[in-house]
Enzyme design. Structure first.
Site, PDB file in Angstrom:
ATOM      1  N   HIS A  62      69.324  74.507  38.266  1.00  0.00           N
ATOM      2  CA  HIS A  62      68.769  74.266  36.940  1.00  0.00           C
ATOM      3  C   HIS A  62      69.311  75.247  35.909  1.00  0.00           C
ATOM      4  O   HIS A  62      69.602  76.394  36.227  1.00  0.00           O
ATOM      5  CB  HIS A  62      67.248  74.412  36.965  1.00  0.00           C
ATOM      6  CG  HIS A  62      66.584  73.486  37.927  1.00  0.00           C
ATOM      7  ND1 HIS A  62      65.405  73.801  38.545  1.00  0.00           N
ATOM      8  CD2 HIS A  62      66.927  72.253  38.386  1.00  0.00           C
ATOM      9  CE1 HIS A  62      65.035  72.808  39.338  1.00  0.00           C
ATOM     10  NE2 HIS A  62      65.958  71.862  39.266  1.00  0.00           N
ATOM     11  N   LYS A  72      66.478  84.604  33.903  1.00  0.00           N
ATOM     12  CA  LYS A  72      65.369  84.568  34.857  1.00  0.00           C
ATOM     13  C   LYS A  72      65.409  85.807  35.741  1.00  0.00           C
ATOM     14  O   LYS A  72      66.471  86.198  36.227  1.00  0.00           O
ATOM     15  CB  LYS A  72      65.472  83.333  35.755  1.00  0.00           C
ATOM     16  CG  LYS A  72      65.351  82.020  35.015  1.00  0.00           C
ATOM     17  CD  LYS A  72      65.528  80.838  35.949  1.00  0.00           C
ATOM     18  CE  LYS A  72      65.433  79.530  35.182  1.00  0.00           C
ATOM     19  NZ  LYS A  72      65.681  78.370  36.052  1.00  0.00           N
ATOM     20  N   TYR A 132      58.931  83.762  38.873  1.00  0.00           N
ATOM     21  CA  TYR A 132      60.025  84.145  37.992  1.00  0.00           C
ATOM     22  C   TYR A 132      59.578  84.266  36.555  1.00  0.00           C
ATOM     23  O   TYR A 132      58.733  83.539  36.070  1.00  0.00           O
ATOM     24  CB  TYR A 132      61.230  83.224  38.128  1.00  0.00           C
ATOM     25  CG  TYR A 132      60.998  81.749  37.902  1.00  0.00           C
ATOM     26  CD1 TYR A 132      61.442  81.134  36.747  1.00  0.00           C
ATOM     27  CD2 TYR A 132      60.386  80.967  38.872  1.00  0.00           C
ATOM     28  CE1 TYR A 132      61.265  79.771  36.548  1.00  0.00           C
ATOM     29  CE2 TYR A 132      60.203  79.616  38.687  1.00  0.00           C
ATOM     30  CZ  TYR A 132      60.644  79.023  37.518  1.00  0.00           C
ATOM     31  OH  TYR A 132      60.460  77.675  37.327  1.00  0.00           O
ATOM     32  N   ASP A 170      66.441  66.623  40.728  1.00  0.00           N
ATOM     33  CA  ASP A 170      67.543  67.315  41.389  1.00  0.00           C
ATOM     34  C   ASP A 170      68.497  66.333  42.075  1.00  0.00           C
ATOM     35  O   ASP A 170      69.701  66.585  42.157  1.00  0.00           O
ATOM     36  CB  ASP A 170      67.004  68.349  42.375  1.00  0.00           C
ATOM     37  CG  ASP A 170      66.289  69.491  41.660  1.00  0.00           C
ATOM     38  OD1 ASP A 170      66.441  69.628  40.426  1.00  0.00           O
ATOM     39  OD2 ASP A 170      65.569  70.240  42.333  1.00  0.00           O
TER      40      ASP A 170
END
Length: 181
Positions: A62, A72, A132, A170
């Site tokens: 992603h 991140k 995250y 995905d």
């Protein structure tokens, strides 16, 4: 805290100092001043996310397009994952390269994935809780996905004894050569 630059130099593996004894352990999972000193990265985190996934779940790869690109800072608090960052910055000398790290509840490692990189992970344990911090908010209209099994990237995902599970999003990921960057 120890900070180690990876083969993509902007990606940093962070290993906190853990204080433990028979009662358990303590560590600072984030300290903005120490993070900046050790990584050279000055950023503001605006969102914290927590996902739980079962063994064989693969999330990614992603990323968000500018102006909503996200950095991140990722870690695992329960279980184990193989975490991957892919350089998708067209002008980067490491464009198209990937780095991976084993993140577990026991090693307490974190990975800094800067804006401009795609990110994904594969759950290796029976389940994993993945946390995250992001430098920008989730923006569905800017979100994109690159295929986890893109032959150009040739990511060496570890073997798991179950079938890899992907979300519909995905499964619809694009090859790097076709991706909007």
């Amino acid at each position: 805290m120890q900070a180690t630059r990876q083969a993509i130099p902007d990606v940093v593996l962070i290993e906190p100092k853990v204080f433990g004894d028979s009662r358990g352990f303590f560590y600072e999972s984030f300290n903005e001043q120490v993070f900046r000193e050790k990584t050279g990265v000055a950023c503001a985190f605006v969102q914290d996310n927590h996902s739980r996934s079962s063994k064989g779940v693969l999330r990614g790869l992603h990323y968000q397009l500018p102006p909503r690109a996200q950095g991140k800072l990722v870690r695992v608090v329960r279980g184990a994952v193989f975490d991957v960052a892919v350089d998708i910055r067209k002008d980067s000398p490491t464009f198209g390269r990937w780095v991976g790290a084993l993140l577990t509840e026991d090693n307490h490692r974190q990975l800094w994935v800067p804006p401009g990189l795609a990110h994904g992970f594969l759950v290796l344990s029976e389940s994993a809780d993945f946390l995250y911090k992001t430098t920008d908010y989730y923006s569905p209209e800017h979100e994109r996905c690159i295929r986890w099994d893109d032959p150009q990237l040739a990511i060496a995902w570890p073997e798991v004894d179950v079938a890899v599970q992907l979300s519909a999003k995905d499964q619809a990921g694009r090859l790097l050569a076709e991706a909007e960057l």
